[in-house]
Structures are given as C-alpha cells and as structure tokens.
Design an enzyme around this catalytic site. Structure first.
Site, PDB file in Angstrom:
ATOM      1  N   LYS A  94       0.824  -1.217   0.000  1.00  0.00           N
ATOM      2  CA  LYS A  94       0.000   0.000   0.000  1.00  0.00           C
ATOM      3  C   LYS A  94       0.855   1.262   0.000  1.00  0.00           C
ATOM      4  O   LYS A  94       0.478   2.268  -0.589  1.00  0.00           O
ATOM      5  CB  LYS A  94      -0.960   0.009   1.196  1.00  0.00           C
ATOM      6  CG  LYS A  94      -2.092  -0.981   1.017  1.00  0.00           C
ATOM      7  CD  LYS A  94      -3.257  -0.707   1.943  1.00  0.00           C
ATOM      8  CE  LYS A  94      -4.377  -1.713   1.716  1.00  0.00           C
ATOM      9  NZ  LYS A  94      -5.425  -1.676   2.700  1.00  0.00           N
ATOM     10  N   LYS A 153      -5.219 -10.405  -6.839  1.00  0.00           N
ATOM     11  CA  LYS A 153      -6.341 -10.561  -5.910  1.00  0.00           C
ATOM     12  C   LYS A 153      -7.513  -9.683  -6.353  1.00  0.00           C
ATOM     13  O   LYS A 153      -7.291  -8.569  -6.827  1.00  0.00           O
ATOM     14  CB  LYS A 153      -5.858 -10.130  -4.520  1.00  0.00           C
ATOM     15  CG  LYS A 153      -6.720 -10.574  -3.377  1.00  0.00           C
ATOM     16  CD  LYS A 153      -6.104 -10.131  -2.057  1.00  0.00           C
ATOM     17  CE  LYS A 153      -6.149  -8.625  -1.911  1.00  0.00           C
ATOM     18  NZ  LYS A 153      -5.776  -8.140  -0.581  1.00  0.00           N
ATOM     19  N   LYS A 195     -10.861  -3.981  -3.847  1.00  0.00           N
ATOM     20  CA  LYS A 195     -11.676  -2.766  -3.971  1.00  0.00           C
ATOM     21  C   LYS A 195     -10.964  -1.714  -4.805  1.00  0.00           C
ATOM     22  O   LYS A 195     -11.593  -0.850  -5.386  1.00  0.00           O
ATOM     23  CB  LYS A 195     -11.932  -2.172  -2.583  1.00  0.00           C
ATOM     24  CG  LYS A 195     -12.860  -2.987  -1.709  1.00  0.00           C
ATOM     25  CD  LYS A 195     -12.893  -2.405  -0.295  1.00  0.00           C
ATOM     26  CE  LYS A 195     -13.606  -3.314   0.683  1.00  0.00           C
ATOM     27  NZ  LYS A 195     -13.111  -3.170   2.049  1.00  0.00           N
TER      28      LYS A 195
HETATM   29  P1  TYM Z   1     -10.611  -5.730   4.304  1.00  0.00           P
HETATM   30  O1  TYM Z   1     -11.609  -4.666   4.525  1.00  0.00           O
HETATM   31  O2  TYM Z   1      -9.509  -5.487   3.308  1.00  0.00           O
HETATM   32  O3  TYM Z   1     -11.329  -7.062   3.855  1.00  0.00           O
HETATM   33  C1  TYM Z   1     -12.421  -7.575   4.595  1.00  0.00           C
HETATM   34  C2  TYM Z   1     -12.430  -9.090   4.575  1.00  0.00           C
HETATM   35  O4  TYM Z   1     -12.514  -9.571   3.223  1.00  0.00           O
HETATM   36  C3  TYM Z   1     -11.462 -10.489   2.981  1.00  0.00           C
HETATM   37  N1  TYM Z   1     -11.035 -10.356   1.577  1.00  0.00           N
HETATM   38  C4  TYM Z   1     -10.940 -11.378   0.726  1.00  0.00           C
HETATM   39  N2  TYM Z   1     -11.172 -12.693   0.883  1.00  0.00           N
HETATM   40  C5  TYM Z   1     -10.991 -13.481  -0.193  1.00  0.00           C
HETATM   41  N3  TYM Z   1     -10.591 -13.012  -1.412  1.00  0.00           N
HETATM   42  C6  TYM Z   1     -10.358 -11.695  -1.616  1.00  0.00           C
HETATM   43  N4  TYM Z   1      -9.995 -11.252  -2.818  1.00  0.00           N
HETATM   44  C7  TYM Z   1     -10.533 -10.810  -0.505  1.00  0.00           C
HETATM   45  N5  TYM Z   1     -10.387  -9.472  -0.355  1.00  0.00           N
HETATM   46  C8  TYM Z   1     -10.711  -9.215   0.931  1.00  0.00           C
HETATM   47  C9  TYM Z   1     -10.357 -10.070   3.935  1.00  0.00           C
HETATM   48  O5  TYM Z   1      -9.441 -11.115   4.175  1.00  0.00           O
HETATM   49  C10 TYM Z   1     -11.144  -9.693   5.169  1.00  0.00           C
HETATM   50  O6  TYM Z   1     -11.476 -10.834   5.921  1.00  0.00           O
HETATM   51  N6  TYM Z   1      -7.563  -5.381   8.243  1.00  0.00           N
HETATM   52  C11 TYM Z   1      -8.828  -5.899   7.801  1.00  0.00           C
HETATM   53  C12 TYM Z   1     -10.003  -5.389   8.623  1.00  0.00           C
HETATM   54  C13 TYM Z   1      -9.869  -5.558  10.097  1.00  0.00           C
HETATM   55  C14 TYM Z   1     -10.037  -6.769  10.815  1.00  0.00           C
HETATM   56  C15 TYM Z   1      -9.859  -6.434  12.190  1.00  0.00           C
HETATM   57  C16 TYM Z   1     -10.330  -8.072  10.432  1.00  0.00           C
HETATM   58  C17 TYM Z   1      -9.583  -4.577  11.006  1.00  0.00           C
HETATM   59  N7  TYM Z   1      -9.584  -5.105  12.271  1.00  0.00           N
HETATM   60  C18 TYM Z   1      -9.941  -7.407  13.206  1.00  0.00           C
HETATM   61  C19 TYM Z   1     -10.424  -9.045  11.454  1.00  0.00           C
HETATM   62  C20 TYM Z   1     -10.220  -8.698  12.797  1.00  0.00           C
HETATM   63  C21 TYM Z   1      -9.061  -5.466   6.362  1.00  0.00           C
HETATM   64  O7  TYM Z   1      -8.530  -4.468   5.917  1.00  0.00           O
HETATM   65  O8  TYM Z   1      -9.973  -6.206   5.688  1.00  0.00           O
END
Ligand code: TYM
Length: 332
Positions: A111, A194, A197
């Site tokens: 990032k 991947k 978004k």
């Molecule tokens: P974020 O917002 O990027 O993504 C949310 C969830 O979606 C999953 N994900 C995917 N799974 C499969 N294939 C993909 N292409 C894909 N893109 C996204 C992510 O693995 C995630 O589960 N840091 C985290 C948010 C967070 C969090 C937490 C999660 C903050 N605090 C505490 C668990 C526990 C994030 O940015 O997810």
C-alpha cells in the site's frame, strides 16, 4: 463460549472476495460463537477518504452484513470509532510492538509503494490497531480471507508479548479461521491478482451491489484458457483463472473445490459460466436487493450501530480497565 471478532473496512465497493472470504463464513459461524462484527472506519482513514462517502460506506457495509444473513440481535454489529477503547488499547499495545515486526508486513509495503516516506503513521501502525480490535474483546477466533493471515499472526505475537511482559495469561492467542473454497478470490481479468476494492480495471470485480445483468456479464467476460475444464484438481496446476472460477462456484454452493471440479470435468467454459452466472445472480441478487432496501432506511441502520456500540462497550470497557490495572496506569 468462544468469541469471534472480525471486520471490514468501509472503503469502496464490497465485492465477491469480501463476501466469500469473510461475510459468508460469518453467517455460517454465528450460531456457534458469541460474535462481534465491526465496520472498521478508523482503519479506513489510513488512506484518504471523502467524509461523506465514508459515512455512506459505513452504512452500506452494515447493510451488507445484515442482508447477507448476520442476525443483529444475536451478534454485535458496530462501527469501530464508536468505541474509543480500540484506539486506547492500540496505543498500549503499540508500546510493546517492535518496529521489526511491523517492517515485515507485506500489506504495508504494497500500500505504501515506493513512496514509503510519504506513507502515514496510521498505515504503518494499522496492524496494531487490528490487534487491539481483536484483543479488546479477548476474541478467540477471527474468520478472515487469506490476505489477513500475516496481520493475525502479528496479533498473536502482540498478545504473547503482553502476557510475557506482565507475567500473566490475560489475552487468549486468537485463532485465524480461513476456510472454504474461496479464501483468496482473484481478479476475473487476471488470475495472478487478488480481487480488490482498489482495482479499477473493468470487469475485474463483482460488487455485492451489482445487478443481475452486470454479474452475468462479468462472469461471461471472465478470462479463461482455451482448454476444457480439467478432470481432477491436479489438472488446475498452472490454470489460475479456471481454479478461481471453480473455487467461486464451490464456495457459492457450499461445496469443496474437488466436488466442483468433478461436476464440470471435461465441460467447456461457456456452459460452466452459464451455471456459475445463474448461481451467483441468485445469491448476490437477493443480497443486493436487500442491501438497497436497508440503505434506504438510514435510521434503522444507525439504530443497529448505536445498540451494537453499547453492547460492544459493555465488553470492551471492563477489559480495558483490567489492562490499565495490569500495566500500572493509576485509576484514582
Ligand atoms: P478488508 O476490509 O480489506 O477485507 C475484509 C475481509 O474480506 C477479505 N477479503 C478477501 N477474501 C478473499 N478473497 C479476496 N480477494 C478478498 N479481499 C478481501 C479479507 O481477508 C477480510 O477478511 N484489516 C482488515 C479489517 C480488520 C479486521 C480487524 C479483520 C480490522 N480489524 C480485526 C479481522 C479482525 C481489512 O482491511 O480487511
């Protein structure tokens, strides 16, 4: 009872990766665990956000949770910034986290890109806030997609560092739950990337709010190779796009990848895509429609978040007070 904590950032459109890697698994787990599902708006601020959009997206992610089948009575749904204890615990944990651990985080490197000196402190400290999210509730399990694995390992290391520093078995080491046939959904245009978004290329991503025609069109246009579908899982070697589409089919039909491969063995892509499109349109169409209905009633969504934040605070504050006592912060 074991406790789950997980969350999603309210940035941009929710997509099929978020649904299959995270939300769909939460729905399956919600009856077996005490569940807390967060909309992590403070994490979103690690990159610039338009304030109006951020508020709208926070409501939209909340709507997605409910539309996909999370029960807001059984589970706690709230937005992170409504419980100030997250940032306070993040500071306390940050004081225990060596820079070397943060320097290993691949997502920061991706990032921040080449402009590392211009990246914000928040982006760098992001995994510490994520650890605080989880540990604040003493969560035992964290269902996420594969891309969050490294952050979860760090959360376990930080929990261990706290317990060792104070010689107390206070934080449980949270277990990642990365399961199903689509833990890493790839771009529909490039099997090496991947689904994300931030990908701006056309047709790369299926959004949870896409209408039926758009979902079907994106699947029809998905990149494939010139061969029929393989007879066995081993035949997926070197065929990333085929593996991705079969994984999506398997996850949407609650089957294993092996079962999906067996079902379409030797068939051509166009037939398979028609079946995949019908399955995806059926599931996402229902969820998208429900999301639109919920978003049209922000008062309802805000009520869920308010109530969720109260319930979250009732767990978080006693835990934070204990941490303050353990660390020697005077509460006069
Ligand atoms: P974020 O917002 O990027 O993504 C949310 C969830 O979606 C999953 N994900 C995917 N799974 C499969 N294939 C993909 N292409 C894909 N893109 C996204 C992510 O693995 C995630 O589960 N840091 C985290 C948010 C967070 C969090 C937490 C999660 C903050 N605090 C505490 C668990 C526990 C994030 O940015 O997810």
């Amino acid at each position: 009872m074991n406790r789950i904590f997980s969350g999603i950032q309210p940035t941009g459109n929710l997509h099929l990766g978020n649904y299959l890697g995270a939300i769909r698994n939460w729905v399956a787990l919600q009856r077996e665990y005490d569940c807390i599902f967060c909309i992590v708006d403070l994490h979103a601020l690690t990159l610039p956000q338009d304030p109006k959009e951020l508020r709208a997206q926070t409501r939209e992610v909340t709507a997605a949770y409910i539309a996909a089948g999370i029960d807001p009575e059984a589970c706690i749904i709230f937005n992170q910034s409504a419980v100030a204890a997250h940032t306070e615990l993040a500071w306390l944990l940050g004081c225990l986290t060596p820079l070397g651990w943060l320097n290993r985080m691949t997502q920061f490197k991706e990032k921040a890109g080449k402009q590392r000196d211009n990246a914000g402190l928040g982006l760098y400290a992001y995994p510490v806030l994520m650890a605080a999210d989880i540990l604040l509730y003493k969560a035992t399990h964290v269902p996420v997609g594969e891309d969050q694995k490294q952050h979860l390992e760090l959360a376990r290391d930080i929990a261990g560092a706290f317990n060792r520093r104070y010689g107390i078995d206070f934080f449980p080491l949270p277990e990642p739950q990365i399961f199903g046939a689509a833990t890493r959904v790839m771009s529909l245009r490039d099997g090496a990337k991947k689904m994300s978004k931030s990908d701006t290329s056309d047709y790369s991503r299926i959004n949870m709010t896409d209408d039926a025609d758009t979902v079907a069109l994106k699947i029809r246009k998905a990149k494939t190779d010139p061969h029929p579908l393989p007879e066995s899982e081993a035949g997926l070697e070197g065929r990333a796009e085929a593996a991705n589409l079969l994984g999506i089919y398997a996850a949407l039909s609650d089957a294993s990848l092996a079962e999906a491969v067996r079902r379409f063995a030797g068939r051509n892509f166009s037939e398979f895509k028609e079946e995949l499109a019908a399955l995806a349109v059926g599931i996402l169409g229902r969820i998208g429609g429900e999301m639109r209905r919920l978003v049209a009633d922000p008062g309802y969504i805000d009520g869920i978040l308010r109530r969720g934040a109260e319930r979250a605070r009732a767990i978080a504050l006693p835990n934070l007070r204990e941490v303050q006592d353990i660390t020697g912060l005077l509460r006069a």
